[in-house]
Structures are given as C-alpha cells and as structure tokens.
Design a protein around this motif. Structure first.
Motif, PDB file in Angstrom:
ATOM      1  N   VAL A   1       0.841  -1.203   0.000  1.00 16.99           N
ATOM      2  CA  VAL A   1       0.000   0.000   0.000  1.00 16.99           C
ATOM      3  C   VAL A   1       0.879   1.257   0.000  1.00 16.99           C
ATOM      4  N   VAL A   2       1.974   1.221   0.767  1.00 14.41           N
ATOM      5  CA  VAL A   2       2.890   2.376   0.795  1.00 14.41           C
ATOM      6  C   VAL A   2       3.444   2.639  -0.603  1.00 14.41           C
ATOM      7  N   LEU A   3       3.873   1.565  -1.283  1.00 18.04           N
ATOM      8  CA  LEU A   3       4.422   1.733  -2.630  1.00 18.04           C
ATOM      9  C   LEU A   3       3.353   2.233  -3.599  1.00 18.04           C
ATOM     10  N   LEU A   4       2.112   1.779  -3.424  1.00 10.85           N
ATOM     11  CA  LEU A   4       1.021   2.234  -4.284  1.00 10.85           C
ATOM     12  C   LEU A   4       0.799   3.738  -4.117  1.00 10.85           C
ATOM     13  N   VAL A   5       0.788   4.210  -2.875  1.00  5.14           N
ATOM     14  CA  VAL A   5       0.603   5.643  -2.622  1.00  5.14           C
ATOM     15  C   VAL A   5       1.770   6.441  -3.204  1.00  5.14           C
ATOM     16  N   ARG A   6       2.979   5.944  -3.013  1.00 10.05           N
ATOM     17  CA  ARG A   6       4.150   6.632  -3.573  1.00 10.05           C
ATOM     18  C   ARG A   6       4.065   6.701  -5.101  1.00 10.05           C
ATOM     19  N   THR A   7       3.619   5.612  -5.704  1.00  9.24           N
ATOM     20  CA  THR A   7       3.547   5.561  -7.173  1.00  9.24           C
ATOM     21  C   THR A   7       2.523   6.550  -7.710  1.00  9.24           C
ATOM     22  N   VAL A   8       1.364   6.623  -7.051  1.00  9.43           N
ATOM     23  CA  VAL A   8       0.329   7.569  -7.511  1.00  9.43           C
ATOM     24  C   VAL A   8       0.838   9.010  -7.366  1.00  9.43           C
ATOM     25  N   ALA A   9       1.514   9.306  -6.247  1.00 14.65           N
ATOM     26  CA  ALA A   9       2.074  10.655  -6.054  1.00 14.65           C
ATOM     27  C   ALA A   9       3.094  10.964  -7.150  1.00 14.65           C
ATOM     28  N   TRP A  10       3.963  10.003  -7.441  1.00 12.42           N
ATOM     29  CA  TRP A  10       4.964  10.199  -8.495  1.00 12.42           C
ATOM     30  C   TRP A  10       4.296  10.438  -9.851  1.00 12.42           C
ATOM     31  N   LEU A  11       3.244   9.683 -10.157  1.00 10.15           N
ATOM     32  CA  LEU A  11       2.525   9.865 -11.421  1.00 10.15           C
ATOM     33  C   LEU A  11       1.901  11.264 -11.490  1.00 10.15           C
ATOM     34  N   CYS A  12       1.410  11.756 -10.369  1.00  7.37           N
ATOM     35  CA  CYS A  12       0.828  13.105 -10.342  1.00  7.37           C
ATOM     36  C   CYS A  12       1.862  14.155 -10.744  1.00  7.37           C
ATOM     37  N   PHE A  13       3.045  14.093 -10.137  1.00  5.26           N
ATOM     38  CA  PHE A  13       4.062  15.106 -10.421  1.00  5.26           C
ATOM     39  C   PHE A  13       4.666  14.930 -11.815  1.00  5.26           C
ATOM     40  N   THR A  14       4.739  13.681 -12.279  1.00  5.31           N
ATOM     41  CA  THR A  14       5.216  13.441 -13.646  1.00  5.31           C
ATOM     42  C   THR A  14       4.222  14.014 -14.659  1.00  5.31           C
ATOM     43  N   PHE A  15       2.927  13.836 -14.386  1.00  5.09           N
ATOM     44  CA  PHE A  15       1.895  14.391 -15.260  1.00  5.09           C
ATOM     45  C   PHE A  15       2.003  15.920 -15.330  1.00  5.09           C
ATOM     46  N   ILE A  16       2.243  16.551 -14.181  1.00  7.12           N
ATOM     47  CA  ILE A  16       2.359  18.013 -14.151  1.00  7.12           C
ATOM     48  C   ILE A  16       3.598  18.468 -14.923  1.00  7.12           C
ATOM     49  N   ALA A  17       4.709  17.758 -14.747  1.00  5.45           N
ATOM     50  CA  ALA A  17       5.935  18.111 -15.486  1.00  5.45           C
ATOM     51  C   ALA A  17       5.721  17.982 -16.991  1.00  5.45           C
TER      52      ALA A  17
END
Length: 363
Positions: free
Chosen positions: A131-147
């Motif tokens: 679950v921790v890795l899932l949350v980290r991955t979604v956060a990373w995808l959010c910032f990658t999308f913004i970039a």
C-alpha cells in the motif's frame, strides 16, 4: 539578439526577463527536489533493511517533500505572473488550446500534495509495503503528469503556426519532437539537485563525522553522477531535434555564454561527486564545491531554456506593453512581500530544526 541575455532588449523588457528568470530559478530548485524525491521513493529509496542508509534518506524525503512542494508552489506564483506580462498572447493561447486537459493539473496537484502528507502518517505505514508503494507511485505519477503538462504547454506556446491546426483538430494533447528530450533534460536534471540537497540535509541532521565512509555517501554519489550523465545525454538528444537555425542562434551571443556556464556547472559537479567518492566524505568544502557547480548549471540551463523561447517569439510588438507595465508600480510591494514570505519560511525551517533536538528524534 547580438548581445547576451537580457542586454539586447529594451530596458523594461530586460527588467521583466531578468525578474522572471530569477524567480523561476527559485521555483525550479524546490520543484527539482519534489520531482526527483517522489521518483526516488518509488524506484529505490526506502525499501532496504531497517536502519539502512536508503531508509534514512527516504525518511528525510517523507518529512520534507510536503514542505518543499508548498515552497515550490509559493515560489511559482511570481514567475507565472511575469510570464503573463512578457508573453501574453502565446501564453494565454496555449492554455486555451489545451483546454480542460491543461486545467487538470490543478486537481492532480492537490491529489499529489495530500498523498505526500499521507506518506508521513503511521496509519499508512501500518498498511504494509504494498500500500505504501502504491501511494508513492500515484504521487509520483501526479508530479510526472504536471511536469509533462508544463512541457507540453510551453512547446505549444512556441508553435504559432500550429495553433490553427491544433484548434481545428479538437485535440487535448500536443506533441512536438522537442517534447521527449526537453522533458528528459528537466526530469534527469532534478536528480543532481536532490543528491546535493540530501547531502546538506544529512550533514545537518547527523553531522559530518557520522556520514563519512557511510553507505549514504555512496548512494548520493551514485544519484548525483547518474543524474548528471543522463542530463548530458538528454541535452545532446535535445540539440539534435532542434531546427538548425534555432540551434545556431542558441550557440550565438544570446545564449552561448550561458550554455557554456551550464556545461561548466555539469563538469564542476561531476568533479565534485568524483572527489566525494574518492574521499568517501561529504565534507563542508566538497558540498560547497557541488553547490557552486549546481548554481552554474541551474542558471545557465534556465537562461538557455528561456532563450529557446525568445528565438521562437518576436517580443517587439509587446515592448510597449512591457514599458507601460513598468510604469504601473507595485515593485516595492512585491519586494516587501517577498521578504515577508522568505522570513516566514526561514522561521519555519528554524522551528523544524529545533524540534528534533527537543524530542530526541534525529530526523
């Protein structure tokens, strides 16, 4: 454009260009920490044995990422305002053409922001590593999308000849051959920034004697050198996709000196990290050497980025508007609030620094 940036422009335009780049540099520094930090939490740090150097660095990132994202957002307001003064038509047109797709960065940013805070909670840790890795991955995808979205918007703003066709097609996405290498330059360029800041943070938290010869030195050296190598490769790739006339102008007086500064920054940082590896030490002197190289690279790279826009857009029709805007006033109020915000942020950092000492927690 026969003078180095920004000296070839009228006074008001040069003034706003300088303010824009200076404020953008501050935003980029914090943005780099967030983007690279979210990436490292997904692809490396924080999955080692308890008490490992990787876990300690991940713990620092979890503590500081929400704060640094807040700083990045705050520091992003000023360059966004100067951007609208400098490039009114191209900036607004690209925003409108990307429509709802562009505005999606706001809810995505909010989701990413709260997921960073969620990573600090004991509740999430208790859910287990998956679950921790899932949350980290979604956060990373959010910032990658913004970039990706900012890169896409920027390139569309430069493509005046493509605006009508893009509008007629009704597409929400825009693609340019420059998009992948440009995004790669900024993405990988964030890694050396993170390695440097983590070096200062680790030294600040643990003290120099506690990190010399430690696995932390090897991890940060690898992160810094890998980031520099990938940034250099991406920069070379970007140069190959630029039109020949644009490449020639960027090598001229407008951007050439800053391109040299950026390359010098990369070389200084590479040499600094090599010394860190040789000596197995994050001494204060080596960190200052790396900081000097990082500043050279950041300033040079950011100005070259802006010169790419200046080569594509003709600012002469807007010079009168720049001069009128310079007469409106507000500079004193702007500087006062910059000082107030900087003071409040510094005070917050001091409070955070004092808290671990009182609680006995090293981080």
């Amino acid at each position: 454009m026969n003078a180095p940036f920004p000296f070839g422009f009228p006074g008001a335009t040069a003034f706003y260009l300088t303010l824009y780049v200076v404020t953008l540099l501050i935003h980029v520094a914090f943005m780099n920490y967030v983007l690279a930090g979210a990436t490292c939490l997904v692809f490396g740090l924080g999955r080692g044995r308890a008490g490992s150097a990787g876990n300690a660095l991940a713990h620092i990132l979890q503590d500081w990422l929400p704060f640094c994202l807040g700083l990045a957002i705050t520091a992003g307001v000023a360059p966004l305002l100067f951007l609208q003064i400098l490039y009114q038509e191209s900036f607004y047109t690209s925003n409108l053409l990307l429509s709802h797709r562009w505005m999606a960065i706001l809810p995505v940013l909010i989701v990413g922001f709260y997921l960073l805070y969620l990573q600090k909670t004991a509740w999430l840790t208790a859910r287990g590593t998956t679950v921790v890795l899932l949350v980290r991955t979604v956060a990373w995808l959010c910032f990658t999308f913004i970039a990706w979205s900012w890169t896409e918007n920027h390139l569309l703003s430069l493509d005046r000849e493509g605006w009508v066709a893009h509008y007629a097609s009704g597409r929400w996405l825009y693609y340019s051959p420059e998009l992948p290498p440009r995004l790669a330059v900024w993405y990988f360029g964030a890694l050396p920034t993170l390695a440097l800041v983590l070096g200062w943070q680790t030294r600040w938290i643990r003290g120099e004697s506690q990190i010399d010869g430690d696995e932390t030195v090897r991890l940060l050296t690898g992160l810094g050198l890998a980031g520099l190598l990938l940034t250099a490769i991406s920069g070379g790739w970007y140069a190959t996709v630029l039109p020949g006339d644009v490449r020639g102008k960027l090598l001229g007086w407008l951007a050439g000196p800053y391109l040299g500064l950026a390359v010098a920054g990369l070389v200084i940082q590479a040499g600094g990290w090599w010394l860190v590896w040789r000596r197995q030490s994050l001494s204060r002197g080596l960190l200052w050497l790396l900081t000097a190289g990082w500043l050279c690279g950041l300033v040079g790279g950011t100005v070259v980025r802006e010169c790419r826009r200046l080569v594509a857009l003709d600012l002469s029709p807007l010079e009168k508007l720049h001069a009128e805007a310079a007469q409106v006033g507000g500079l004193v109020a702007f500087l006062v609030f910059v000082a107030i915000n900087a003071g409040l942020i510094t005070y917050s950092v001091i409070l955070v620094r004092r808290l671990p000492a009182d609680s006995g927690d090293a981080t």
